[in-house]
Design an enzyme around this catalytic site. Structure first.
Site, PDB file in Angstrom:
ATOM      1  N   HIS A  18      42.959  41.720  44.825  1.00  0.00           N
ATOM      2  CA  HIS A  18      42.503  40.946  45.996  1.00  0.00           C
ATOM      3  C   HIS A  18      42.959  41.615  47.307  1.00  0.00           C
ATOM      4  CE1 HIS A  18      41.149  37.954  43.221  1.00  0.00           C
ATOM      5  NE2 HIS A  18      42.364  37.616  42.849  1.00  0.00           N
ATOM      6  N   ASP A  38      37.052  38.876  37.529  1.00  0.00           N
ATOM      7  CA  ASP A  38      38.099  37.882  37.738  1.00  0.00           C
ATOM      8  C   ASP A  38      37.855  36.566  36.983  1.00  0.00           C
ATOM      9  OD1 ASP A  38      40.286  36.558  38.680  1.00  0.00           O
ATOM     10  OD2 ASP A  38      39.787  36.628  40.790  1.00  0.00           O
TER      11      ASP A  38
END
Ligand SMILES: [Zn+2]
Length: 456
Positions: free
Chosen positions: A273, A324
């Site tokens: 991220h 993810d």
């Protein structure tokens, strides 16, 4: 799955590390690419009209979350956020047993292969039984993930997660986290126990994943890095504004700033991220050689924010993409969302086109290939010695780009046509045919049965 020995395949066009080539003959031996010849006229009867691309690594997945896809899109009483989504996730995770994780993971991995990913980095934290006790085999759940990878054929980089705290400074864990928890001794044992499940794996990579600076103390991080001195190290970082605020309150430093100052961050690392980072942090990540693991579709789904990709690329940073939460599984979607979020943020077009590139699709693809390979700990790309992992796009699937080349990658990323990929090979074995995983019916039936159990 074992690769067939000494097979030859022909493609009209393909993307090599040196660029586009025509008339490709790829020789595969023992699951690896032995030789690539170009300018070859295929023998009569050979399949024609295919373009070959290297398979992309998916650098960040929590496979079990696939089963929640589409189930959290209902507005709650208060403002929904990452944190309200996480409470739902904890409730869902509390019900998943070994049989379920196997069924869900196999489905997710079959879909990844269909979507053009030939390897996955599984950030695996669902270790313990629902009551928080360890299973008799502490690597029971990890073993189910390995089984799903073997069954579908996808390459696996397994990242067992160390998770011990609920917040910065070693705060005690919350009840919803009891399935994720280890102490250092237990974690060292888990890394060892995984080995008994991977004897049939050909190019399995084992790394470690300190979950986040919220879940791991500085002392624990140091010890973890001594347990694995060579494999990939992945960590969630700076995904949320609250995480940055809490880290500042705890240490006086921002999460990425703290990590770069206190850990030997280099090319082994994948910072997943890194959404809320300032220009100085982005510049320093690029200089460190670490990969930023961007998960644009999930980050959009969870309302996380937008990483400054344009600046990072201009500093020569490495990045790859991951699915993810697996709310959707599609390599082209991730690349398109990445580019579009940068356009929306910077009010301009072709934002992620790196130096030396004309085509944005090609730049996105090659960055994701190189960065994904680095994060997965494997060599990626169509080159002798590399695993024979590649995908074929049939002429006609993208009619605007029938001549192949960069236009084909631009069309694949931006046209948004699912099913452009017709075939996928993994270690030389064809695992996707006609756009479908060769074992999809059985895998899908088992997945649906697991969903019925979990949602009953
Ligand atoms: Zn994650």
């Amino acid at each position: 799955m074992a690769g067939k020995s000494s097979e030859r395949l022909w493609f009209d066009c393909g993307l090599l590390p040196s660029g586009w080539a025509t008339g490709l003959e790829i020789t595969i031996a023992g699951g690896a690419i032995e030789k690539i010849s170009t300018g070859v006229t295929p023998p009569s009867g050979a399949v024609r009209g295919r373009t070959v691309l290297p398979g992309l690594p998916n650098l960040h997945s929590h496979a079990f979350q696939r089963a929640m896809s589409g189930l959290t899109e209902v507005r709650g009483k208060d403002q929904d956020s990452f944190w309200s989504w996480r409470s739902l996730l904890y409730r869902f995770a509390s019900r998943i047993g070994p049989e379920d994780i196997h069924a869900i993971t196999a489905m997710a991995y079959a879909e990844m292969l269909e979507a053009g990913f030939t390897r996955v980095c599984e950030f695996h934290y669902l270790h313990n039984a629902p009551d928080g006790q360890r299973y008799d085999d502490p690597a029971e759940m990890a073993g189910q993930i390995v089984r799903a990878a073997e069954e579908t054929g996808i390459g696996l980089t397994l990242l067992p997660v160390f998770y011990a705290h609920s917040g910065f400074g070693g705060q005690p864990p919350a009840d919803g986290q009891k399935r994720f928890l280890s102490d250092l001794e237990g974690f060292a044992g888990l890394l060892e126990d995984v080995g008994q499940h991977t004897v049939n794996q050909h190019d399995f990579v084992l790394g470690i994943a300190p979950h986040s600076l919220r879940a791991v103390t500085p002392g624990e991080l140091k010890t973890l890095l001594l347990m694995d001195k060579a494999g990939p190290v992945h960590i969630h970082i700076a995904e949320q504004v609250k995480e940055v605020e809490d880290c500042l309150a705890w240490s006086g430093a921002r999460p990425v700033e703290w990590l770069l100052h206190n850990a030997p961050v280099d090319g082994r690392w994948c910072l997943v991220h890194a959404t809320h980072t300032n220009d100085r942090e982005i510049h320093r990540i690029a200089k460190s050689g670490a990969v930023v693991g961007l998960c644009p579709v999930t980050e959009a789904n969870l309302g996380d924010g937008i990483f400054d990709g344009r600046a990072f690329v201009s500093y020569g940073g490495h990045y790859g993409v991951g699915t993810d939460s697996n709310v959707s599984i599609n390599a082209a979607d991730e690349l398109r969302m990445l580019e579009y979020s940068q356009r929306l943020k910077g009010l301009s077009r072709n934002a992620m086109t790196g130096a030396g590139y004309a085509s944005t699709g090609r730049s996105l693809f090659e960055h994701a290939l190189a960065g994904g390979g680095r994060a997965a700990g494997i060599p990626a790309g169509l080159a002798p010695g590399n695993p024979a992992d590649f995908v074929a796009i049939n002429a006609g699937a993208l009619p605007e780009a029938e001549d192949g080349g960069d236009a084909l990658l631009d069309a694949w990323v931006f046209r948004g046509k699912s099913q452009a990929i017709s075939e996928v090979w993994r270690r030389g074995e064809r695992v996707v045919c006609g756009g479908q995983h060769v074992q999809r019916p059985a895998i899908e039936a088992r997945y649906k049965a697991a969903l019925r159990r979990l949602l009953a």
